[in-house]
Design a protein around this motif. Structure first.
Motif, PDB file in Angstrom:
ATOM      1  N   ASP A 186       0.856  -1.212  -0.153  1.00 36.47           N
ATOM      2  CA  ASP A 186      -0.089   0.111   0.081  1.00 36.47           C
ATOM      3  C   ASP A 186       0.955   1.241   0.122  1.00 36.47           C
ATOM      4  OD1 ASP A 186       0.973  -0.393   2.370  1.00 36.47           O
ATOM      5  OD2 ASP A 186      -0.790   0.108   3.454  1.00 36.47           O
ATOM      6  N   ARG A 187       2.287   1.215  -0.549  1.00 37.74           N
ATOM      7  CA  ARG A 187       3.114   2.473  -0.486  1.00 37.74           C
ATOM      8  C   ARG A 187       3.636   2.749  -2.096  1.00 37.74           C
ATOM      9  NH1 ARG A 187       5.040   3.427   4.607  1.00 37.74           N
ATOM     10  NH2 ARG A 187       4.391   2.048   6.360  1.00 37.74           N
ATOM     11  N   LEU A 188       3.779   3.872  -2.255  1.00 44.16           N
ATOM     12  CA  LEU A 188       4.081   4.333  -3.508  1.00 44.16           C
ATOM     13  C   LEU A 188       5.566   4.506  -3.481  1.00 44.16           C
ATOM     14  CD1 LEU A 188       3.388   4.882  -6.682  1.00 44.16           C
ATOM     15  CD2 LEU A 188       2.924   7.221  -5.734  1.00 44.16           C
ATOM     16  N   THR A 189       6.499   4.211  -4.554  1.00 41.34           N
ATOM     17  CA  THR A 189       7.824   4.624  -4.431  1.00 41.34           C
ATOM     18  C   THR A 189       8.120   5.239  -5.818  1.00 41.34           C
ATOM     19  OG1 THR A 189       8.495   2.538  -3.014  1.00 41.34           O
ATOM     20  CG2 THR A 189      10.047   3.570  -4.361  1.00 41.34           C
ATOM     21  N   VAL A 190       8.728   6.309  -5.751  1.00 44.23           N
ATOM     22  CA  VAL A 190       8.944   7.242  -6.770  1.00 44.23           C
ATOM     23  C   VAL A 190      10.353   7.755  -6.722  1.00 44.23           C
ATOM     24  CG1 VAL A 190       8.383   9.209  -8.199  1.00 44.23           C
ATOM     25  CG2 VAL A 190       6.637   8.088  -6.971  1.00 44.23           C
ATOM     26  N   GLY A 191      11.147   7.288  -7.828  1.00 47.02           N
ATOM     27  CA  GLY A 191      12.611   7.751  -7.731  1.00 47.02           C
ATOM     28  C   GLY A 191      13.409   7.157  -6.799  1.00 47.02           C
ATOM     29  N   GLY A 192      13.000   6.072  -6.205  1.00 47.44           N
ATOM     30  CA  GLY A 192      13.396   5.373  -5.117  1.00 47.44           C
ATOM     31  C   GLY A 192      13.124   5.776  -3.920  1.00 47.44           C
ATOM     32  N   GLN A 193      12.240   6.744  -3.770  1.00 49.09           N
ATOM     33  CA  GLN A 193      11.761   7.296  -2.680  1.00 49.09           C
ATOM     34  C   GLN A 193      10.367   6.618  -2.268  1.00 49.09           C
ATOM     35  OE1 GLN A 193      13.510   9.238  -0.457  1.00 49.09           O
ATOM     36  NE2 GLN A 193      15.176   9.397  -1.777  1.00 49.09           N
ATOM     37  N   THR A 194      10.194   5.828  -1.221  1.00 46.13           N
ATOM     38  CA  THR A 194       8.951   5.352  -0.739  1.00 46.13           C
ATOM     39  C   THR A 194       8.207   6.323   0.317  1.00 46.13           C
ATOM     40  OG1 THR A 194       9.814   3.362  -1.009  1.00 46.13           O
ATOM     41  CG2 THR A 194       7.947   3.156   0.227  1.00 46.13           C
ATOM     42  N   GLY A 195       6.786   6.338  -0.235  1.00 51.62           N
ATOM     43  CA  GLY A 195       5.962   7.293   0.429  1.00 51.62           C
ATOM     44  C   GLY A 195       5.369   6.754   1.747  1.00 51.62           C
ATOM     45  N   PRO A 196       4.553   7.316   2.506  1.00 50.87           N
ATOM     46  CA  PRO A 196       3.947   6.761   3.530  1.00 50.87           C
ATOM     47  C   PRO A 196       2.842   5.725   3.205  1.00 50.87           C
ATOM     48  CG  PRO A 196       3.015   8.609   3.308  1.00 50.87           C
ATOM     49  CD  PRO A 196       4.130   8.816   2.205  1.00 50.87           C
ATOM     50  N   ALA A 197       2.293   4.709   3.852  1.00 50.98           N
ATOM     51  CA  ALA A 197       1.061   3.858   3.494  1.00 50.98           C
ATOM     52  C   ALA A 197      -0.118   4.435   3.337  1.00 50.98           C
ATOM     53  CB  ALA A 197       1.058   2.770   4.981  1.00 50.98           C
ATOM     54  N   LEU A 198      -0.554   4.212   2.140  1.00 56.82           N
ATOM     55  CA  LEU A 198      -1.679   4.741   1.681  1.00 56.82           C
ATOM     56  C   LEU A 198      -3.159   4.000   2.006  1.00 56.82           C
ATOM     57  CD1 LEU A 198      -0.673   5.336  -2.124  1.00 56.82           C
ATOM     58  CD2 LEU A 198      -0.677   7.067  -0.203  1.00 56.82           C
ATOM     59  N   THR A 199      -3.038   2.901   2.953  1.00 52.81           N
ATOM     60  CA  THR A 199      -4.389   2.286   3.369  1.00 52.81           C
ATOM     61  C   THR A 199      -4.821   2.878   4.498  1.00 52.81           C
ATOM     62  OG1 THR A 199      -3.629   0.255   2.457  1.00 52.81           O
ATOM     63  CG2 THR A 199      -5.189   0.205   4.153  1.00 52.81           C
ATOM     64  N   GLY A 200      -6.085   3.282   4.804  1.00 58.90           N
ATOM     65  CA  GLY A 200      -6.410   3.508   6.217  1.00 58.90           C
ATOM     66  C   GLY A 200      -6.968   2.777   6.931  1.00 58.90           C
ATOM     67  N   PRO A 201      -7.383   3.123   8.243  1.00 57.54           N
ATOM     68  CA  PRO A 201      -7.850   2.142   8.968  1.00 57.54           C
ATOM     69  C   PRO A 201      -9.176   1.367   8.258  1.00 57.54           C
ATOM     70  CG  PRO A 201      -8.588   4.175   9.870  1.00 57.54           C
ATOM     71  CD  PRO A 201      -7.393   4.399   8.690  1.00 57.54           C
ATOM     72  N   GLN A 202      -9.554  -0.017   8.807  1.00 62.98           N
ATOM     73  CA  GLN A 202     -10.793  -0.631   8.290  1.00 62.98           C
ATOM     74  C   GLN A 202     -11.880  -0.273   8.856  1.00 62.98           C
ATOM     75  OE1 GLN A 202     -10.421  -4.835   9.078  1.00 62.98           O
ATOM     76  NE2 GLN A 202     -12.487  -5.301   8.293  1.00 62.98           N
ATOM     77  N   GLY A 203     -12.994   0.229   7.685  1.00 65.66           N
ATOM     78  CA  GLY A 203     -14.319   0.707   8.184  1.00 65.66           C
ATOM     79  C   GLY A 203     -14.990  -0.307   8.518  1.00 65.66           C
ATOM     80  N   ASP A 204     -16.398   0.169   8.719  1.00 61.44           N
ATOM     81  CA  ASP A 204     -17.566  -0.884   9.261  1.00 61.44           C
ATOM     82  C   ASP A 204     -17.971  -1.762   8.143  1.00 61.44           C
ATOM     83  OD1 ASP A 204     -17.016   0.355  11.774  1.00 61.44           O
ATOM     84  OD2 ASP A 204     -18.735   1.904  11.418  1.00 61.44           O
ATOM     85  N   ARG A 205     -18.512  -2.525   8.266  1.00 62.52           N
ATOM     86  CA  ARG A 205     -19.062  -3.638   7.345  1.00 62.52           C
ATOM     87  C   ARG A 205     -20.209  -3.033   6.589  1.00 62.52           C
ATOM     88  NH1 ARG A 205     -20.220 -10.094   7.818  1.00 62.52           N
ATOM     89  NH2 ARG A 205     -20.624 -10.390   5.732  1.00 62.52           N
TER      90      ARG A 205
END
Length: 375
Positions: free
Chosen positions: A76-95
């Motif tokens: 769930d992380r995007l890496t651009v030019g060798g630089q990895t960004g923060p996790a893009l997955t938020g907390p699990q929502g309600d069903r």
């Protein structure tokens, strides 16, 4: 240097410093005014430049295409030019709520045959009990309960009628008392039997009347047509008085009816005229017929209006001429005219003393009363 001299020197230095400071302050104010004017001009130039850019008036030449960045996903992380960004997955929502049922997909191919498993241990013996068996339009079976005790209920539609099977052997008499009954009266009239006859007697049962029902009906048997007399006799019953010059006697047995008629003039009475026909029972249409239980058993033929007869020749009783004919005795039957059934007629042919008997079967019920007098 003296103190006075030193004070003078200090005073002069302070005056010079103050003068220098005043000159510096004036110079600083001028510099500040110049800076404010430069800033205003810079802001005006910036606004003019911005307006030109927004209006498209000011546009530089298109630059070269830059190198493509190295972009990749790692979970769930995007890496651009060798630089990895923060996790893009938020907390699990309600069903969320249940979605609509999707359409069924096509059936998949059959999988390969699996390996044969090991033989299991024998289970307990099942006890199958038949429950209800009912009829219906569609056959069905229902198995209820848990092994080893289960119940099988069936619904069976009625099939077409099969062919008649062969005659079976005689059945076993379940109770002799049901086939041999003794009591008063007659079984075709249960009210006369003092409760012996109930109406449920089987075919083949025998009823022995202790009083012959007052009409000589001693033994009866139950048939598919009902109760009939198998042993009985009314005896001869005289139907007319001897003073008429003729006699007429009737008798009923299980075999049928006998009618005996003839002339009695030699023993009293008036000799009948020759070639005359006499109805021995007067009033043919108003009760002059033979009573019920004594009439011939001839089917009615409604398409005709003729009268058939059961007849016999009246023979002489003379020893010198026993074969001479004195007349004819006949009993009319119903052959299209029910009013004539059971009419008895005697016709004279010649003088003399004699008689004749007419016999015929009948299916009429046994008489309920005895006619006439004992003959």
């Amino acid at each position: 240097m003296s103190a006075a001299e030193a004070a003078m020197v200090a005073r002069d230095g302070a005056v010079s410093a103050a003068s220098s400071a005043a000159d510096s302050a004036v110079e600083a104010g001028s510099a500040a005014d110049r800076a404010v004017g430069a800033a205003d001009r810079l802001n005006a130039d910036a606004r003019t430049f911005g307006d030109a850019v927004r209006s498209g008036e000011f546009k530089g030449e298109k630059g070269d295409v830059g190198p493509a960045p190295d972009v990749s996903w790692a979970g769930d992380r995007l890496t651009v030019g060798g630089q990895t960004g923060p996790a893009l997955t938020g907390p699990q929502g309600d069903r969320g709520p249940q979605g609509l049922q999707g359409i069924q997909g096509p059936q998949g191919d059959r999988g390969p045959q699996g390996l044969k498993g090991d033989t299991g241990a024998p289970g307990p013996a099942n006890t199958l009990t038949i429950g209800t068996v009912t009829s219906g339009t569609t056959a069905g079976a229902t198995l209820t309960g848990e092994a080893p005790a289960q119940t099988l209920s069936l619904v069976l539609p009625q099939g077409p009628q099969g062919d008649r099977g062969p005659q079976g052997p005689p059945g076993v008499v379940s109770s002799a008392s049901a086939y041999l009954l003794v009591g008063p009266g007659r079984p075709d009239q249960p009210s006369t039997t003092a409760g012996v006859i109930t109406g449920g007697e089987p075919v083949g049962a025998e009823y022995r009347s202790t009083d012959g029902a007052g009409v000589g009906a001693d033994v009866w048997i139950k048939t598919s047509r009902g109760w009939v007399v198998s042993l009985g006799d009314t005896g001869w019953r005289g139907m007319i008085a001897a003073t008429t010059g003729m006699f007429l006697n009737v008798r009923r047995t299980p075999d049928g009816v006998r009618v005996h008629g003839g002339f009695l003039f030699s023993g009293g009475g008036t000799k009948p005229a020759i070639n005359t026909k006499t109805v021995l029972l007067d009033g043919i249409y108003t009760g002059g017929l033979l009573p019920n239980g004594f009439r011939p058993d001839t089917p009615t033929q409604a398409s005709t209006r003729s009268i058939a007869s059961l007849s016999a020749v009246v023979r002489s009783r003379s020893d010198t001429d026993p074969a001479s004919s004195l007349g004819v005795l006949y009993v009319d039957t119903d052959n299209g005219d029910a009013r004539a059934n059971g009419r008895v007629v005697m016709k004279t042919i010649g003088g003399g003393f004699g008689g004749a008997i007419v016999e015929y079967p009948t299916a009429e019920p046994w008489p309920t009363t005895l006619p006439g007098t004992p003959a």
